[in-house]
Design a protein around this motif. Structure first.
Motif, PDB file in Angstrom:
ATOM      1  N   ARG A  15      41.144  -4.954  -5.009  1.00  0.00           N
ATOM      2  CA  ARG A  15      41.281  -3.859  -4.061  1.00  0.00           C
ATOM      3  C   ARG A  15      40.625  -4.206  -2.732  1.00  0.00           C
ATOM      4  N   GLU A  16      39.426  -4.785  -2.805  1.00  0.00           N
ATOM      5  CA  GLU A  16      38.721  -5.145  -1.586  1.00  0.00           C
ATOM      6  C   GLU A  16      39.462  -6.226  -0.804  1.00  0.00           C
ATOM      7  N   THR A  19      42.473  -4.566   0.803  1.00  0.00           N
ATOM      8  CA  THR A  19      42.022  -3.734   1.919  1.00  0.00           C
ATOM      9  C   THR A  19      41.652  -4.602   3.115  1.00  0.00           C
ATOM     10  N   HIS A  20      40.948  -5.676   2.852  1.00  0.00           N
ATOM     11  CA  HIS A  20      40.540  -6.589   3.930  1.00  0.00           C
ATOM     12  C   HIS A  20      41.753  -7.168   4.642  1.00  0.00           C
ATOM     13  N   ARG A  23      43.561  -4.497   6.630  1.00  0.00           N
ATOM     14  CA  ARG A  23      42.749  -4.132   7.803  1.00  0.00           C
ATOM     15  C   ARG A  23      42.867  -5.194   8.894  1.00  0.00           C
ATOM     16  N   GLU A  55      45.162   2.252  -2.913  1.00  0.00           N
ATOM     17  CA  GLU A  55      43.712   2.380  -2.742  1.00  0.00           C
ATOM     18  C   GLU A  55      43.286   1.876  -1.364  1.00  0.00           C
ATOM     19  N   ALA A  56      43.903   0.776  -0.932  1.00  0.00           N
ATOM     20  CA  ALA A  56      43.593   0.231   0.390  1.00  0.00           C
ATOM     21  C   ALA A  56      44.001   1.215   1.482  1.00  0.00           C
ATOM     22  N   ILE A  57      45.157   1.833   1.308  1.00  0.00           N
ATOM     23  CA  ILE A  57      45.628   2.812   2.290  1.00  0.00           C
ATOM     24  C   ILE A  57      44.655   3.978   2.405  1.00  0.00           C
ATOM     25  N   ARG A  58      44.160   4.464   1.272  1.00  0.00           N
ATOM     26  CA  ARG A  58      43.202   5.583   1.305  1.00  0.00           C
ATOM     27  C   ARG A  58      41.921   5.185   2.034  1.00  0.00           C
ATOM     28  N   GLN A  59      41.448   3.954   1.781  1.00  0.00           N
ATOM     29  CA  GLN A  59      40.242   3.488   2.454  1.00  0.00           C
ATOM     30  C   GLN A  59      40.455   3.371   3.964  1.00  0.00           C
ATOM     31  N   LEU A  60      41.597   2.833   4.359  1.00  0.00           N
ATOM     32  CA  LEU A  60      41.868   2.642   5.784  1.00  0.00           C
ATOM     33  C   LEU A  60      42.163   3.959   6.487  1.00  0.00           C
ATOM     34  N   GLU A  63      38.809   5.125   7.448  1.00  0.00           N
ATOM     35  CA  GLU A  63      38.296   4.359   8.578  1.00  0.00           C
ATOM     36  C   GLU A  63      39.015   4.701   9.878  1.00  0.00           C
TER      37      GLU A  63
END
Length: 219
Positions: A15-16, A19-20, A23, A55-60, A63
């Motif tokens: 996931r990280e 996301t990275h 991003r 999950e990445a979309i939710r984190q971004l 941000e």
């Protein structure tokens, strides 16, 4: 009560990584503001399931880099000039000015050497035309100032806005005279060397005004 155990790390690491990569694609302009984020397409390109992409979309979204419209689509976010001028820039000024005032004694040879090194790298990046590196160095210069603070609110505030600043910065960098970037930061650092708070305050305002002109330019 069942014994507590930590979850395995494989999925978290994936996931990280997702996301990275997503991003970085946004911040380096590969995905422009307004671009649609297509979960299936990205999942296929990365060779992963759609779960880590979601999950990445939710984190971004948290941000401020992505914007999702319920039941419609997710797009790369954008900031208008009013948001930059009246929200981001005042926040930047207040946290940076707070840190410099409170930690003036930490503006020592070690600090000046580190900041001068960043400026020297800016000169090299301008010479090589590495624009994305200039954005990273600008962020590093200002983050290094804020990292002097013991108050965790300073970095929490910075972290809440830094990627939005980078996003808008990257978008408008092609329209900016890159040769001024090194000089703008050198002028600010020279003001820090004086330890004169009145002069430093004005230098920070001048510097942010210069950034403001860049960040608010829209073609």
């Amino acid at each position: 009560m069942a014994e507590f155990t930590f979850k395995q790390q494989a999925n978290t690491s994936l996931r990280e990584k997702v996301t990275h990569d997503l991003r970085e694609a946004i911040l380096h302009g590969h995905l422009q503001p307004g671009s649609r984020i297509k979960e299936m397409e990205i999942a296929e390109q990365m060779g992963v399931s759609r779960g880590p992409i979601r999950e990445a979309i939710r984190q971004l979204e948290r941000e401020g880099l992505l914007l999702s419209v319920p039941y419609k689509e997710t797009v790369v976010a954008d900031l208008d000039a009013d948001e930059v001028q009246n929200i981001l820039m005042p926040i930047r000024f207040h946290i940076e000015w707070f840190v410099v005032k409170r930690y003036l004694d930490k503006l020592d040879d070690t600090f000046f050497s580190k900041q001068q090194g960043i400026i020297d790298e800016m000169r090299e990046a301008v010479a090589s035309g590495t624009k994305s590196r200039l954005v990273d160095l600008d962020i590093l210069f200002h983050q290094s100032i804020l990292e002097m603070a013991a108050e965790r609110t300073v970095m929490l505030t910075w972290q809440s806005i830094v990627n939005q600043i980078r996003l808008h910065f990257s978008k408008n960098l092609p329209f900016y005279d890159l040769d001024h970037m090194e000089k703008d930061h050198q002028d600010l650092l020279n003001a820090f060397r004086t330890k004169d708070l009145e002069l430093i305050q004005q230098a920070i305002l001048n510097h942010l005004h210069s950034d403001d002109n860049l960040l608010c330019f829209t073609k």
